[in-house]
Design a protein around this motif. Structure first.
Motif, short mmCIF file in Angstrom:
data_model
loop_
_atom_site.label_atom_id
_atom_site.label_comp_id
_atom_site.label_asym_id
_atom_site.label_seq_id
_atom_site.Cartn_x
_atom_site.Cartn_y
_atom_site.Cartn_z
N PHE A 1 0.88 -1.16 0.00
CA PHE A 1 0.00 0.00 0.00
C PHE A 1 0.92 1.22 0.00
CE2 PHE A 1 0.65 -1.57 4.29
CZ PHE A 1 1.13 -0.45 4.95
N ASP A 2 0.32 2.40 0.00
CA ASP A 2 1.10 3.63 -0.09
C ASP A 2 1.22 4.33 1.26
OD1 ASP A 2 1.57 3.72 -2.97
OD2 ASP A 2 -0.58 4.07 -3.15
N ARG A 3 2.42 4.83 1.55
CA ARG A 3 2.65 5.80 2.61
C ARG A 3 3.26 7.03 1.96
NH1 ARG A 3 4.45 0.99 5.69
NH2 ARG A 3 3.28 0.84 7.66
N ARG A 4 2.60 8.17 2.15
CA ARG A 4 3.05 9.40 1.48
C ARG A 4 2.82 10.60 2.38
NH1 ARG A 4 0.31 7.86 -4.34
NH2 ARG A 4 -1.50 7.72 -2.99
N ASN A 5 3.24 11.77 1.86
CA ASN A 5 3.02 13.06 2.54
C ASN A 5 3.54 13.03 3.97
OD1 ASN A 5 1.75 13.62 0.14
ND2 ASN A 5 -0.31 13.73 0.98
N ALA A 6 4.77 12.54 4.15
CA ALA A 6 5.33 12.36 5.49
C ALA A 6 5.95 13.64 6.01
CB ALA A 6 6.38 11.24 5.46
N ARG A 7 5.84 13.84 7.34
CA ARG A 7 6.42 15.00 8.02
C ARG A 7 7.11 14.55 9.32
NH1 ARG A 7 4.07 19.88 6.35
NH2 ARG A 7 5.88 20.77 7.41
N TRP A 8 8.28 15.13 9.57
CA TRP A 8 8.98 14.91 10.83
C TRP A 8 8.30 15.66 11.97
CZ3 TRP A 8 12.89 11.48 11.38
CH2 TRP A 8 13.65 11.12 10.25
N SER A 9 8.33 15.09 13.15
CA SER A 9 7.95 15.86 14.34
C SER A 9 9.08 16.84 14.65
CB SER A 9 7.71 14.93 15.52
OG SER A 9 8.91 14.24 15.87
N PRO A 10 8.80 17.90 15.37
CA PRO A 10 9.84 18.90 15.65
C PRO A 10 11.08 18.34 16.34
CG PRO A 10 7.69 19.81 16.13
CD PRO A 10 7.48 18.36 15.85
N ASP A 11 10.93 17.26 17.13
CA ASP A 11 12.09 16.69 17.80
C ASP A 11 12.73 15.56 17.01
OD1 ASP A 11 10.26 14.63 18.06
OD2 ASP A 11 10.20 14.67 20.26
N GLY A 12 12.19 15.22 15.83
CA GLY A 12 12.76 14.19 15.00
C GLY A 12 12.52 12.78 15.50
N GLU A 13 11.66 12.60 16.49
CA GLU A 13 11.44 11.28 17.06
C GLU A 13 10.26 10.55 16.42
OE1 GLU A 13 13.40 9.81 19.27
OE2 GLU A 13 14.70 11.58 19.16
N ARG A 14 9.39 11.29 15.72
CA ARG A 14 8.21 10.68 15.12
C ARG A 14 8.09 11.15 13.67
NH1 ARG A 14 5.61 12.80 19.97
NH2 ARG A 14 5.23 11.14 21.49
N ILE A 15 7.30 10.39 12.94
CA ILE A 15 6.96 10.75 11.56
C ILE A 15 5.45 10.60 11.40
CG2 ILE A 15 7.19 10.12 9.13
CD1 ILE A 15 10.00 9.08 9.82
N ALA A 16 4.79 11.62 10.91
CA ALA A 16 3.37 11.54 10.56
C ALA A 16 3.26 11.35 9.05
CB ALA A 16 2.64 12.81 10.99
#
Length: 849
Positions: free
Chosen positions: A292-307
């Motif tokens: 399936f697709d995972r797209r439009n990813a963004r880092w959290s400000p602390d770099g510990e998570r990805i949305a």
């Protein structure tokens, strides 16, 4: 309550007036037609934001504990670990998307599409004030605020029609000093799916605000480009960081530590997943996996998570994943706090006998926006009339019963179920806080049984093709049932270097099929030179490679040409057809380039059907078809939508263009193949056509056409029809007057024909109808063949194809892309022998094979 096409036109015209959407020009036109790029059905879906019922784009707030995301045309705010979301924006007749949060958390820049343009807006979170940033009437997307909050980069077509990377100063007063960050340029290299004008897309800032990462395609022939970097604001240097074919959605973003560059890619696999490289372009490694697709990813400000946005459950969904360990949580808005008083509409759809039926539904709310149930896949048309509608029609498929939440007030409803049922329409008043149940009764208007026992089929569908959604056989069949479509041919095909549905290929019907609805996996053979082929009922294997003539690649050779591919398919017992043939009238002497191989393959007996009704201009295609029929080539009519079923913005829906096959009611692959090959069919996007002449139906043969020939015809249509005609050897010999609502006719009489040849019935309109999501309503039967008296000579038609093939042969001789002289010589021999046959037809009395 009123029903009929006039009501829907009135309803959407009223909505357009409410939205201030009146335009000086009328007629159906493509969505965002100010973009000057080829193949709009690709970039519109793969690149531009689309209003989906699920989340579509996301950004973290500075504390990393809250998100702002777009969903169902609005912006929403939600804290991690909760299930309550608050609606931040809700504009009339407009859809918001692609939020980006300022570093101080005080404002959000976003895109707003109003049916005409996509402009940039700014939302001040403290008081909810909205501020318009651009007014250029173009397509402005992917806004990103610099870390210092004082600059903005985005992509804009303003003034050029091309996707250029812009930068501007950002202040409370708005934008200033707007200029290109990457200078517009043209590539010298030939490109098929992309413009000669380079684009620069998918921008994001480095944490220090000195560099903008983006995707550019300077001198890149395939894919939307490579990941690059440019110093900002000087614009004086561009460096390639990572060279790889991407398709519009790479969206590179550097981690807060400045060491890891996150992007989305399908490299070596059929689905987009998340990958990592470095600012220096180190060999990338996959971060996530899945079909399936995972797209439009963004880092959290602390770099510990990805949305990111995923379509693993079919619809779009929002997840936040821990970088270390991979634990993730889905962000679900189970409770929604709306800006406007809301109401619930419950639909129950059935027929006059009370049997519940699935159907296609469009709901236009009091806000002049299209609405759907929270879990439904929302689809948008690819064109509309600006004088009638505030934007393109958007619809969903309802399994007989469905509920949706929308703003209180008057709502407009439209329900379709294929072509055998009359569309149902109504305007309903919805009270705030109430639940209103609306029963929909659909009226069947089928052809009389004497004209055949038909099975409907869409010969050209792509189940998955890079779109927002993840389609499965079960979901595709559910759409087909809602469209009253009996058979779906999923033409598996490459999209750039991937083949999304290859794992589904099998000669037998898909196991998800049932007695009423059949899914058959077939193949489309791609070539950027000869024209595309549909290969139906392959008995053994999928043909590889799936494409040829991809210039500037290892598969640049025009070999195999389509005649070779047809032989390989026929060896498996398959049917071979030309799909989406012609978008305009073909005049061989005037065409800038002409390499389409259809006439050569017809002359060699390689073609079993032609998509007369398809993703092309039906009238232009029919003119070429008539010339071939006049020369005695018995080529049946087929139909296929070329619907990308997993698109949010598509030419569709599935079954928009369909062929009705007289199989005696059988739904087996053998019966379908036999009926299509024999021409026991009519192709349509609107009217149902019944034709019987001299006791014969389409595909039949009348040995002697002399003397009075009795005929009977029938028409049943979901929309008014302007013209209904009997066509003999390309000439209209009888026109039928349609009275009343122009949606039904039964007629009979006698024909006096002076010559043999062929005869068919066609129906068409001069202009588009908003109830038919196509260029215009059009339907045609396959021919009835008249063997005697001899047909009239057609030397002009033969000469037309001689001239056509002269252009093809000249271009082929000039090609330097063949792998060797053997390929080149075999291709020229094939084309020249076909041309020789047309030369003989031009000089043979009777002009027949």
């Amino acid at each position: 309550m009123r029903t009929g096409a006039a009501l829907f036109v009135a309803l959407i015209a009223g909505a357009a007036a409410l939205a201030g959407a009146g335009q000086p020009r009328g007629g159906r036109a493509p969505v965002v037609d100010q973009v000057d790029l080829p193949h709009s059905y690709y970039w519109r879906e793969l690149y531009l934001p689309q209003p989906t019922t699920g989340p579509s784009a996301v950004a973290f707030l500075p504390d990393g504990q809250e998100l702002i995301y777009s969903m169902a045309g609005s912006l929403w705010r939600q804290r991690l670990g909760t299930t309550e979301a608050t609606e931040l924006t809700h504009a009339d007749a407009a859809y918001d998307d692609q939020p980006d949060v300022a570093g101080d958390g005080g404002s959000v820049v976003f895109t707003r599409y109003d049916g005409r343009a996509i402009e940039l807006w700014l939302l001040w979170l403290a008081d909810g004030r909205e501020q318009r940033l651009t007014r250029n009437g173009g397509v402005n997307v992917e806004p990103r605020i610099a870390p210092d909050g004082r600059r903005l980069v985005w992509v804009s077509t303003a003034g050029t029609g091309h996707f250029n990377l812009m930068i501007a100063d950002l202040s409370p007063a708005g934008l200033g000093n707007i200029r290109p960050l990457v200078a517009p340029r043209r590539s010298a290299i030939a490109r098929y799916y992309y413009s000669a004008h380079d684009h620069a897309i998918n921008p994001s800032w480095s944490p220090d605000g000195r560099t903008v990462y983006y995707v550019g395609n300077a001198e890149i022939p395939w894919g939307s480009g490579s990941i690059q970097a440019v110093a900002a604001p000087t614009s004086n240097q561009t460096n390639v960081r990572h060279l790889e074919e991407t398709t519009w959605a790479a969206r590179p973003e550097l981690a807060p530590d400045g060491r890891r560059l996150l992007f989305s890619s399908y490299h070596g696999r059929p689905w987009h997943q998340l990958w990592l490289t470095t600012p220096q372009g180190a060999a990338p490694l996959p971060l996530t996996f899945g079909d399936f697709d995972r797209r439009n990813a963004r880092w959290s400000p602390d770099g510990e998570r990805i949305a990111y946005i995923s379509n693993e459950r079919g619809n779009t969904a929002l997840f936040v994943q821990e970088f270390t360990g991979g634990a993730r949580q889905e962000i679900v808005a189970a409770t929604r706090r709306y800006q406007r008083p809301a109401t619930t509409l419950a639909l129950v759809i059935g027929d006059a006998e009370g049997k519940e039926l699935p159907a296609r539904v469009a709901v236009l709310g009091s806000d002049s926006r299209w609405h759907a149930p929270a879990a439904a896949l929302l689809h948008g048309d690819d064109g509309y009339d600006r004088t009638l509608q505030p934007g393109e029609t958007r619809y969903f498929h309802c399994a007989a019963r469905c509920e949706l939440v929308l703003p209180a007030g008057p709502a407009r409803l439209l329900v379709w179920r294929g072509l055998r049922y009359r569309p149902w329409q109504a305007s309903v008043a919805l009270r705030a806080g109430a639940r209103t149940e609306q029963r929909v009764t659909l009226t069947l208007q089928d052809l009389p049984a004497e004209f055949g026992a038909f099975v409907s089929a869409d010969l050209h569908v792509h189940m998955n093709y890079g779109g927002h959604y993840r389609m499965t056989p079960e979901r595709l069949l559910a759409q087909a049932r809602a469209e009253d479509l009996d058979v779906v041919y999923n033409l598996i095909v490459n999209k750039e270097e991937r083949i999304p549905d290859l794992a589904y290929f099998q000669p037998a019907p898909d196991p998800a099929s049932d007695a009423g609805t059949l899914l058959l996996h077939a193949q489309e053979f791609h070539t950027s030179r000869w024209g595309h082929l549909g290969l139906l009922h392959l008995a053994e294997q999928f043909l590889l490679p799936d494409f040829a003539a991809y210039r500037h690649t290892a598969l640049a050779s025009p070999w195999p040409h389509n005649g070779v591919v047809a032989d390989l398919a026929h060896a498996q017992g398959a049917l071979v057809g030309y799909v989406h043939p012609f978008d305009w009238e073909i005049v061989p002497e005037r065409e800038k380039s002409l390499t389409h191989q259809l006439p050569a393959d017809v002359a060699h007996g390689k073609v079993d059907y032609l998509e007369v009704v398809g993703f092309s201009d039906h009238k232009a295609t029919a003119q070429v078809w008539y010339r071939l029929l006049n020369l005695g080539f018995r080529l049946p009519a087929g139909a296929g939508t070329d619907a990308m079923a997993n698109y949010a913005s598509l030419r569709g829906p599935v079954g928009l263009n369909r062929v009705f096959l007289d199989t005696g009611g059988a739904r087996t692959p053998a019966a379908l193949s036999a009926a299509l090959r024999a021409g026991r069919s009519f192709a349509t996007n609107s009217a149902l056509l019944g034709l019987k002449v001299g006791g014969q139906h389409p595909g039949g043969v009348i040995a002697d056409a002399r003397g009075p020939l009795p005929y009977r015809i029938a028409l049943r249509s979901p929309v008014p029809i302007g013209h209904l005609e009997l066509v003999h050897n390309g000439r209209v010999i009888r026109q039928f007057d349609l009275a009343g609502d122009r949606r039904q006719l039964d007629a009979s009489g006698e024909l006096q024909l002076a010559a043999g040849g062929w005869l068919l019935l066609r129906a068409w309109n001069d202009a588009a109808d908003p109830l038919v999501l196509d260029l215009y309503p059009y339907a045609t039967t396959s021919p009835i063949w008249l063997e005697s008296p001899p047909p009239p000579p057609a030397p002009a038609d033969a000469a037309y194809f001689v001239a056509w093939l002269t252009r093809v042969i000249t271009d082929t001789r000039a090609s330097t892309d063949f792998n060797n002289e053997r390929e080149r010589r075999a291709t020229l021999d094939y084309l020249e022998s076909a041309q020789a046959r047309f030369r003989r037809l031009a000089s043979t009395p009777g002009g027949q094979p």
